[in-house]
Design a protein around this motif. Structure first.
Motif, PDB file in Angstrom:
ATOM      1  N   ALA A   3       0.831  -1.205   0.000  1.00  0.00           N
ATOM      2  CA  ALA A   3       0.000   0.000   0.000  1.00  0.00           C
ATOM      3  C   ALA A   3       0.866   1.255   0.000  1.00  0.00           C
ATOM      4  CB  ALA A   3      -0.932  -0.010   1.203  1.00  0.00           C
ATOM      5  N   ALA A   4       1.918   1.244   0.801  1.00  0.00           N
ATOM      6  CA  ALA A   4       2.822   2.397   0.838  1.00  0.00           C
ATOM      7  C   ALA A   4       3.547   2.586  -0.488  1.00  0.00           C
ATOM      8  CB  ALA A   4       3.832   2.214   1.968  1.00  0.00           C
ATOM      9  N   SER A   5       3.933   1.486  -1.109  1.00  0.00           N
ATOM     10  CA  SER A   5       4.595   1.561  -2.417  1.00  0.00           C
ATOM     11  C   SER A   5       3.665   2.186  -3.450  1.00  0.00           C
ATOM     12  CB  SER A   5       4.999   0.155  -2.878  1.00  0.00           C
ATOM     13  OG  SER A   5       5.864  -0.462  -1.958  1.00  0.00           O
ATOM     14  N   MET A   6       2.418   1.764  -3.445  1.00  0.00           N
ATOM     15  CA  MET A   6       1.443   2.301  -4.383  1.00  0.00           C
ATOM     16  C   MET A   6       1.177   3.776  -4.117  1.00  0.00           C
ATOM     17  SD  MET A   6      -1.100  -1.001  -4.328  1.00  0.00           S
ATOM     18  CE  MET A   6      -2.490  -0.164  -5.082  1.00  0.00           C
ATOM     19  N   ALA A   7       1.046   4.138  -2.834  1.00  0.00           N
ATOM     20  CA  ALA A   7       0.838   5.549  -2.496  1.00  0.00           C
ATOM     21  C   ALA A   7       2.014   6.408  -2.959  1.00  0.00           C
ATOM     22  CB  ALA A   7       0.632   5.694  -0.988  1.00  0.00           C
ATOM     23  N   SER A   8       3.216   5.856  -2.882  1.00  0.00           N
ATOM     24  CA  SER A   8       4.412   6.606  -3.275  1.00  0.00           C
ATOM     25  C   SER A   8       4.443   6.876  -4.769  1.00  0.00           C
ATOM     26  CB  SER A   8       5.665   5.835  -2.845  1.00  0.00           C
ATOM     27  OG  SER A   8       5.707   5.681  -1.444  1.00  0.00           O
ATOM     28  N   ILE A   9       4.097   5.878  -5.571  1.00  0.00           N
ATOM     29  CA  ILE A   9       4.113   6.108  -7.017  1.00  0.00           C
ATOM     30  C   ILE A   9       2.970   7.042  -7.413  1.00  0.00           C
ATOM     31  CG2 ILE A   9       2.660   4.248  -7.951  1.00  0.00           C
ATOM     32  CD1 ILE A   9       6.201   4.909  -9.168  1.00  0.00           C
ATOM     33  N   ILE A  10       1.833   6.956  -6.717  1.00  0.00           N
ATOM     34  CA  ILE A  10       0.735   7.892  -6.976  1.00  0.00           C
ATOM     35  C   ILE A  10       1.166   9.313  -6.605  1.00  0.00           C
ATOM     36  CG2 ILE A  10      -1.570   8.599  -6.246  1.00  0.00           C
ATOM     37  CD1 ILE A  10      -1.636   6.254  -8.155  1.00  0.00           C
ATOM     38  N   TYR A  11       1.887   9.451  -5.502  1.00  0.00           N
ATOM     39  CA  TYR A  11       2.413  10.770  -5.110  1.00  0.00           C
ATOM     40  C   TYR A  11       3.308  11.339  -6.214  1.00  0.00           C
ATOM     41  CZ  TYR A  11       5.821  13.997  -3.166  1.00  0.00           C
ATOM     42  OH  TYR A  11       6.657  15.073  -2.986  1.00  0.00           O
ATOM     43  N   LEU A  12       4.202  10.521  -6.753  1.00  0.00           N
ATOM     44  CA  LEU A  12       5.120  10.995  -7.795  1.00  0.00           C
ATOM     45  C   LEU A  12       4.371  11.330  -9.081  1.00  0.00           C
ATOM     46  CD1 LEU A  12       8.051   8.489  -7.183  1.00  0.00           C
ATOM     47  CD2 LEU A  12       8.066  10.963  -6.718  1.00  0.00           C
ATOM     48  N   LEU A  13       3.399  10.522  -9.444  1.00  0.00           N
ATOM     49  CA  LEU A  13       2.604  10.821 -10.650  1.00  0.00           C
ATOM     50  C   LEU A  13       1.844  12.122 -10.470  1.00  0.00           C
ATOM     51  CD1 LEU A  13       1.253   7.213 -11.292  1.00  0.00           C
ATOM     52  CD2 LEU A  13       2.713   8.506 -12.869  1.00  0.00           C
ATOM     53  N   ASP A  14       1.278  12.314  -9.297  1.00  0.00           N
ATOM     54  CA  ASP A  14       0.542  13.546  -9.029  1.00  0.00           C
ATOM     55  C   ASP A  14       1.458  14.766  -9.020  1.00  0.00           C
ATOM     56  OD1 ASP A  14      -1.875  15.027  -8.073  1.00  0.00           O
ATOM     57  OD2 ASP A  14      -0.642  15.283  -6.282  1.00  0.00           O
ATOM     58  N   THR A  15       2.670  14.593  -8.522  1.00  0.00           N
ATOM     59  CA  THR A  15       3.606  15.710  -8.403  1.00  0.00           C
ATOM     60  C   THR A  15       4.168  16.144  -9.754  1.00  0.00           C
ATOM     61  OG1 THR A  15       4.230  15.027  -6.167  1.00  0.00           O
ATOM     62  CG2 THR A  15       5.771  16.455  -7.340  1.00  0.00           C
ATOM     63  N   TYR A  16       4.462  15.185 -10.631  1.00  0.00           N
ATOM     64  CA  TYR A  16       5.239  15.511 -11.828  1.00  0.00           C
ATOM     65  C   TYR A  16       4.465  15.518 -13.139  1.00  0.00           C
ATOM     66  CZ  TYR A  16       9.333  15.421  -8.890  1.00  0.00           C
ATOM     67  OH  TYR A  16      10.260  15.707  -7.909  1.00  0.00           O
ATOM     68  N   LEU A  17       3.285  14.901 -13.159  1.00  0.00           N
ATOM     69  CA  LEU A  17       2.511  14.942 -14.396  1.00  0.00           C
ATOM     70  C   LEU A  17       1.571  16.139 -14.383  1.00  0.00           C
ATOM     71  CD1 LEU A  17       1.558  11.211 -15.047  1.00  0.00           C
ATOM     72  CD2 LEU A  17       3.575  12.482 -15.789  1.00  0.00           C
ATOM     73  N   LYS A  18       1.282  16.645 -15.559  1.00  0.00           N
ATOM     74  CA  LYS A  18       0.385  17.805 -15.692  1.00  0.00           C
ATOM     75  C   LYS A  18      -1.025  17.354 -16.056  1.00  0.00           C
ATOM     76  CE  LYS A  18       3.630  20.830 -14.948  1.00  0.00           C
ATOM     77  NZ  LYS A  18       3.641  21.603 -13.706  1.00  0.00           N
TER      78      LYS A  18
END
Length: 466
Positions: free
Chosen positions: A451-466
């Motif tokens: 769950a933490a791994s998934m949250a982390s990649i979602i965080y990065l996608l949210d941060t860097y994608l427009k």
């Protein structure tokens, strides 16, 4: 000697720093906002995780959740209530009509050699027709592939065809072994029904040699009703026994009986919860798994794990005060196992509503130790690969091009990034679609790490994608 003492002193100093200290050199490498945020997500999941408790309810209290069943409806109601209780900004049910296949009475099978009788464990494959009321009995022809069966042609008439191609144990990635065999389960009966076979028996899709048959979807396509033959999976231990006895007694007789049937399509729902984005509320990042499961076990790994992990991703954002730029959705898809109606419905509604989906992540590979992610995207490859350094401290060494997930696949476009969560695969097919897929097979810490791994990649996608 002085250098040795200095090295030892530094080692003692490093070990004595508290794990949660702001001065922890592992935590503050580069002192970047991203590494701190990811550490925060992992700390929360491992010290205050909820997904294991949720999975206990979904698995133990509700159980197997085949589309159209009472248990599937109970799971829908459970998911809707849980996400409302967690305070997501919006929670709703998305109607979808789903197939309704029922297993019926427990299957029976045995083979005889003279007066000797050998009982063997089987289970009907999802979508199969029933045998006649008294079952079927016939000689057996063993084959290793659909092509081999088709080449035999009329020699199959009046026989029971036995597909016995095993997993290739040399594949480190076990999904490759599964992919190398699953065609005989999905299409074996369709390919041989035209030759007048009495039925089809398929070796279970697993590395394990045991007495547990593994079910799964099969299909007849558009063949005439008369060519639809009953089809069942046989346990690997029984498959090996049958194969050995056939070599000694080619004319042995095999009997099996099953009473499954397909009922009219039934109404059901995808369950959707979201947190509204602060900058791009009309752009969506989806994370999900499938709410339905096969009926033999309780669907803990396939895919209860993905369901609770997806809900946990949004909860982790909330409890850490992380306000996503894009709208985050947790989607509990219905009917992945025997129809994919939920995934298709979600994509259909997204297109109809002109929704802009920039990324999606699916967890449908079990709740085992995290290994990484695969992605399917036309753009941003270098960006995604650059995240390896951030994820590696958490054992996530794999970020590479590849597949994503069946339910999010219908969203595919030129602009969306589709991700698949990839835990360790070595034990997955021990339990996949079998009675052994139960809550006790899931490790709490492994589930929370996922769950933490998934949250982390979602965080990065949210941060860097427009």
């Amino acid at each position: 000697m002085k250098n040795i003492f200095l090295s030892f002193s530094l080692l003692v100093l490093f070990i004595s720093i508290p794990a949660n200290s702001q001065n922890n050199p592992i935590q503050s490498v580069g002192n970047t906002k991203d590494s701190i945020a990811i550490k925060q997500l992992f700390n929360s999941a491992l010290s205050n995780g909820q997904c294991y408790q949720w999975l206990a309810i979904l698995s133990n209290d509700i159980g197997g959740r085949l589309s159209g069943s009472l248990e599937a409806q109970q799971a829908v109601e459970w998911g809707e209530k849980l996400m409302n209780d967690l305070g997501f900004d919006k929670v709703w049910l998305q109607p979808v009509m789903v197939p309704h296949w029922v297993r019926g009475e427990k299957e029976e099978a045995y083979f005889t050699i003279g007066s000797a009788k050998f009982n063997v464990p089987i289970c009907a494959l999802g979508g199969s027709v029933a045998t006649p009321e008294n079952g079927v009995t016939g000689e057996v022809i063993e084959v290793q592939s659909i092509e081999e069966a088709e080449a035999l042609g009329e020699k199959l008439r009046g026989k029971i065809v036995f597909f016995n191609r095993p997993f290739d144990d040399t594949h480190i990635e076990t999904f490759r072994a599964y992919g190398g065999c699953v065609d005989q389960r999905g299409s074996g009966a369709k390919a041989t029904g035209k030759f007048g076979v009495l039925g089809a028996i398929v070796r279970s899709m697993t590395h394990s040699i045991d007495d547990y048959p593994h079910t799964g979807a099969m299909g007849y396509g558009d063949i005439p009703e008369i060519e639809k033959v009953p089809t069942a999976a046989i346990s690997t231990k029984a498959a090996n026994l049958l194969s050995a006895k056939l070599k000694e007694n080619p004319n042995l007789k095999f009997y099996f009986k099953q009473s499954c049937q397909t009922l009219p399509d039934a109404p059901s729902f995808n369950v959707i919860g979201e947190i509204t984005g602060t900058e791009f509320p009309d752009k969506y990042i989806t994370v999900g798994g499938h709410l339905d499961s096969w009926d033999l076990g309780d669907g803990a790994h396939d895919d209860g794990a993905g369901i609770v992990q997806s809900i946990e991703v949004l909860r982790l954002f909330k409890i850490n005060g992380m306000k996503p730029k894009h709208t985050l959705r947790a989607v509990l898809f219905m009917n992945e196992e025997n129809g994919l109606r939920g995934g298709r419905k979600y994509a259909e509604e997204a297109k109809k509503n002109n929704e802009i989906h920039i990324a999606a992540l699916e967890s449908d590979s079990g709740g085992f130790t995290p290994r990484g992610f695969t992605f399917d995207s036309k753009t941003n490859h270098d960006l995604f690969l650059s995240w390896k350094a951030l994820m590696a401290p958490y054992g996530l060494h794999e970020i590479k091009k590849g597949g994503s997930g069946a339910d999010i696949g219908p969203l595919k476009s030129e602009t969306i990034a589709l991700f698949g969560y990839r835990p360790d695969s070595q034990r997955y097919f021990d339990y996949h679609h079998a009675a052994t897929d139960t809550f006790d097979k899931v490790n709490k810490r492994e589930l929370e790490l996922g769950a933490a791994s998934m949250a982390s990649i979602i965080y990065l996608l949210d941060t860097y994608l427009k």
